[in-house]
Scaffold this active site. Structure first.
Site, short mmCIF file in Angstrom:
data_model
loop_
_atom_site.label_atom_id
_atom_site.label_comp_id
_atom_site.label_asym_id
_atom_site.label_seq_id
_atom_site.Cartn_x
_atom_site.Cartn_y
_atom_site.Cartn_z
CG ASP A 327 -2.20 0.80 0.97
OD1 ASP A 327 -3.24 0.50 1.56
OD2 ASP A 327 -2.14 1.75 0.15
CD GLU A 523 -6.38 5.57 2.67
OE1 GLU A 523 -5.81 4.64 3.28
OE2 GLU A 523 -6.11 5.88 1.51
C1 GLC Z 1 -4.31 4.17 -0.06
C2 GLC Z 1 -5.30 3.06 0.25
C3 GLC Z 1 -5.40 2.04 -0.83
C4 GLC Z 1 -5.17 2.68 -2.17
C5 GLC Z 1 -3.74 3.18 -2.21
C6 GLC Z 1 -3.44 3.92 -3.52
O1 GLC Z 1 -3.60 4.51 1.10
O2 GLC Z 1 -5.13 2.38 1.48
O3 GLC Z 1 -6.69 1.43 -0.72
O4 GLC Z 1 -5.39 1.75 -3.21
O5 GLC Z 1 -3.42 4.02 -1.12
O6 GLC Z 1 -4.16 5.11 -3.59
#
Ligand code: GLC
Length: 746
Positions: A327, A523
């Site tokens: 991630d 998030e």
């Molecule tokens: C973010 C998210 C993930 C996403 C990635 C790229 O932090 O946790 O779900 O795909 O970064 O944007």
């Protein structure tokens, strides 16, 4: 520039030399000869008939053979570059893409282009791809983006309901069609890879990513892996719109204590496997091409450092043959300090990470990664395995043959056909939780008052990951708001009054529709560790509507169940709309009965936030259970010959309907109808339980004696008008049997 046909026969890398002044051409050719890199670039899309000079460039050969041929030609720098994913905006200058042999580019949540439209995205992609193809081996880069509820970075794209709404549809085939539509819009901008679907099993609704979950049980996300087939197609790369999917976030992101984002999931291995692993098993069966790891930890160990979960279980036991991507900057978190170190990189790569979403400081990353390999702390075999996995997906996707945007799909971005599908998905995702007195469906001829901060707000109804990471309120993109959908549905739009705050309402309206709930979040900013109720603006708006005495229909636009039990008695109807996206007309379709509601709760609906986590089968008593969802009462026993007797006869019927069943239990709904000729102030329904034990019951009060249950209730506002219906529901242990409920009017 398209080379001439005769030029086309010459490998591009040599062609490139040939295009330079003689002395440079000679030097260039010499370098190519010495390094053995006289590799011809793969035939470009725009160079018909270009002969494939080397095995890895020959699409007629099996992919494993092409991979091995290419791997054998790659330098260590080529291989380390393939394991590196960089944010588009961090690539400065963009030629670094070639200079550092970078294999992947992404657009993170806030990454965009200007002007923001499909054409510009496609042009940006093609420009970067052309740069990547200038490397000696001409390995195309793969571009990833979070197209999680449509191509949500692109203004004008079709935005579908977020996963929580798609889970409410209980329709995997529909979700697959949604995935295909998203793939077409993504492919139309050149992009090859979506970081979707999230297969998280959200167990605590306080989690700010609950809306990215299809449901709280493993069964729902498992069923909705059909989205992967939609994105990738039956075979990855089987057609130009095939887009690499990502099963994320492995493992247990939705199970953290307290629903804390990126927190710690404290479960036994048995529980972790039972609740969080099944969707990934199904995703692998469907051939998902990539898996993204979770920031969260399992019993204190970060997923990005968990060799057992990633290498032994995911790749070994489950046989995942795609590649694992980290991630965003997740490697940086492993030692608890800011930034990343060689040790953290080694830990992640050794755990099984094949591609690191750096995403910014790629030069330092590559330097540290190289250092770990040359020092022997990362075996060459691990580097080669990671490259085999990544290159296999690039070959299977067809990137070597079709590296540039297929502009035939660009026009699908925001197309009428996709918006029609999105509206269908919105309709199917609506969950009718309460409908007292059959206030819904609304009459199209009624005089309606619409209020609420989310009635006329595309941004609110789309939620996070919408034209920006966190999303935002306002007219963020093209679409139809709920209010616009309502006005389009009624006979005379002038009879629809809108005031966000409910100001101006009076008792003369047929009904008031309050569209309230949450403003966008994503998030890290969406957790709700404290209250989970409505905000003050919504409460004040609802109070104004209530004071008018007009029946209030609440449409809840939210990314999760909210704590509304104490407000519910003031509402005649409650419709959970979730985060519907750009096609708010789908909400109106249900409000006016053009489509009866069919959605079922993908999450248990708490009676109070203090109950969190609350999930199906945990023995707690919810306000509405997992699977709950009403529809519009088909008249269970139409009374074609109404009793001519002027004396208001009091009568009622009760119709029992099983709604859901599982081993050892079931859920049912009982519709009570006033079949008399005048209003009744209440009713009693009783039936023999046949050995079942009722565990929860809503919209009524019940007692049990001698194996028989008695439920008491009234209509809303204390009466049930002649011909009106109301309903209550319950869950029970034991078989549903064939109850014959008896109704007695009060
Ligand atoms: C973010 C998210 C993930 C996403 C990635 C790229 O932090 O946790 O779900 O795909 O970064 O944007």
């Amino acid at each position: 520039m398209t080379p001439s046909p005769t030029e086309a026969a010459v490998p591009r890398s040599v062609r490139r030399c040939a295009r330079r002044p003689a002395f440079v051409a000679a030097l260039c050719a010499a370098v190519l000869a010495v390094t053995g890199l006289t590799a011809a670039a793969p035939p470009e899309q725009d160079v018909p008939g270009a002969a494939a000079a080397l095995p890895y460039q020959d699409p007629s050969l099996p992919v494993p053979q092409r991979v091995e041929d290419l791997l054998g030609r790659m330098t260590l720098d080529d291989k380390l570059g393939q394991m590196t994913q960089v944010e588009k905006d961090a690539l400065v200058p963009s030629s670094d893409l070639a200079t550092y042999r970078i294999g992947s580019v992404l657009s993170g949540g806030d990454s965009t282009v200007s002007p923001n439209n499909a054409q510009t995205w496609a042009d940006t992609y093609d420009s970067l791809q052309r740069t990547a193809l200038t490397t000696p081996l001409g390995i195309p880069m793969i571009y990833g983006i979070d197209a999680v509820h449509g191509h949500n970075a692109v203004r004008g794209a079709t935005l579908f309901p977020h996963n929580i709404g798609l889970g409410a549809t209980r329709d995997p085939a529909l979700v697959q069609r949604v995935g295909r539509a998203v793939a077409e819009e993504v492919a139309g901008t050149g992009i090859d890879w979506s970081f979707a679907p999230c297969l998280c099993v959200a167990r605590n609704d306080r989690w700010g990513r609950t809306y990215e979950s299809f449901g709280e049980t493993p069964e729902l996300p498992t069923a909705m892996t059909s989205f992967i087939t939609g994105l990738q197609g039956g075979t990855l790369g089987g057609d130009p719109a095939s887009v690499l999917a990502t099963a994320k976030h492995y493992l247990g992101d939705g199970g953290t204590t307290g629903g804390v984002d990126q927190g710690d999931t404290r479960l036994s291995e048995t529980e972790l496997r039972a609740v969080h692993l099944p969707p990934f098993k199904e995703a692998i069966k469907r051939g998902v091409g990539s898996v993204m790891l979770s920031y969260s930890s399992w019993n204190g160990v970060r997923s990005h450092a968990h060799k057992y979960l990633v290498t032994d279980v995911l790749k070994g036991e489950l046989g995942f043959t795609g590649f694992v991507v980290s991630d965003w900057a997740a490697v940086d978190q492993l030692d608890g300090q800011t930034g990343f170190t060689g040790a953290e990189i080694a830990t992640a790569v050794e755990a099984g990470v094949d591609m690191v979403m750096v995403p910014h400081d790629y030069k330092r990353f590559l330097s540290l990664l190289r250092g770990e390999v040359t020092a022997g702390r990362i075996p060459q075999a691990r580097i080669d395995d990671a490259n085999r996995r990544i290159l296999t997906k690039k070959f299977q996707l067809g990137l070597f043959e079709r590296p540039l945007t297929d502009r035939a799909y660009t026009a699908t971005v925001g197309s009428a056909a996709h918006r029609t599908l999105a509206r269908q998905a919105v309709r199917a995702s609506q969950v009718l939780l309460k409908n007292d007195g059959g206030v819904l469906p609304l009459p199209k001829t009624g005089r309606l008052f619409v209020a609420g901060k989310s009635a006329d707000d595309i941004g609110n109804q789309s939620g996070g990951w919408t034209l920006g990471w966190q999303g935002r309120s306002g007219p963020v993109t093209e679409g139809t708001t709920v209010l616009q959908g309502i006005r389009a549905a009624v006979a005379d739009p002038s009879r629809v009054t809108y005031d966000r705050y409910g100001n101006g309402i009076d008792g003369g309206y047929t009904a008031a529709v309050a569209v309230v709930g949450e403003t966008p979040y994503a998030e890290m900013r969406g957790d709700r560790p404290d209250g989970m109720g409505l905000d003050q603006e919504d409460l004040q708006t609802l109070a104004r509507l209530k004071a008018s005495g007009v029946p209030v229909v609440v449409v809840l636009v939210s990314g999760r169940p909210l704590d509304i039990a104490d407000r519910l008695p003031d509402w005649k109807a409650l419709l959970a709309a979730w985060l519907p996206g750009t096609e708010g007309g789908g909400v109106a379709d249900v409000l006016f009965g053009d489509h009866a509601p069919t959605g079922k709760l993908p999450m248990t609906w708490m009676r109070s936030a203090s109950q969190q986590p609350i999930n199906d089968g945990d023995g707690k008593s919810p306000l509405f259970p997992y699977g709950h969802g009403l529809t519009y009462g088909t008249d269970p026993d139409p009374d074609p010959d109404p009793d001519p007797d002027p004396t208001p006869a009091k009568a009622c019927t009760a119709t029992h309907k099983p709604v859901n069943s599982w081993p050892g239990g079931h859920q049912a709904e009982v519709t009570v109808k006033n079949t008399g000729t005048g209003p009744i102030t209440g009713w009693t329904v009783d039936w023999d339980l046949g050995g079942a034990t009722v565990t929860s019951l809503w919209n009524g009060t019940h007692t049990v004696a001698n194996g028989r249950i008695t439920v008491r209730g009234t209509g809303s506002g204390g009466t049930l008008a002649a011909g009106a219906t109301t309903s209550f529901g319950y869950t029970a242990n034991g078989p549903a049997g064939t109850p014959a409920p008896r109704c007695t009017p009060a």
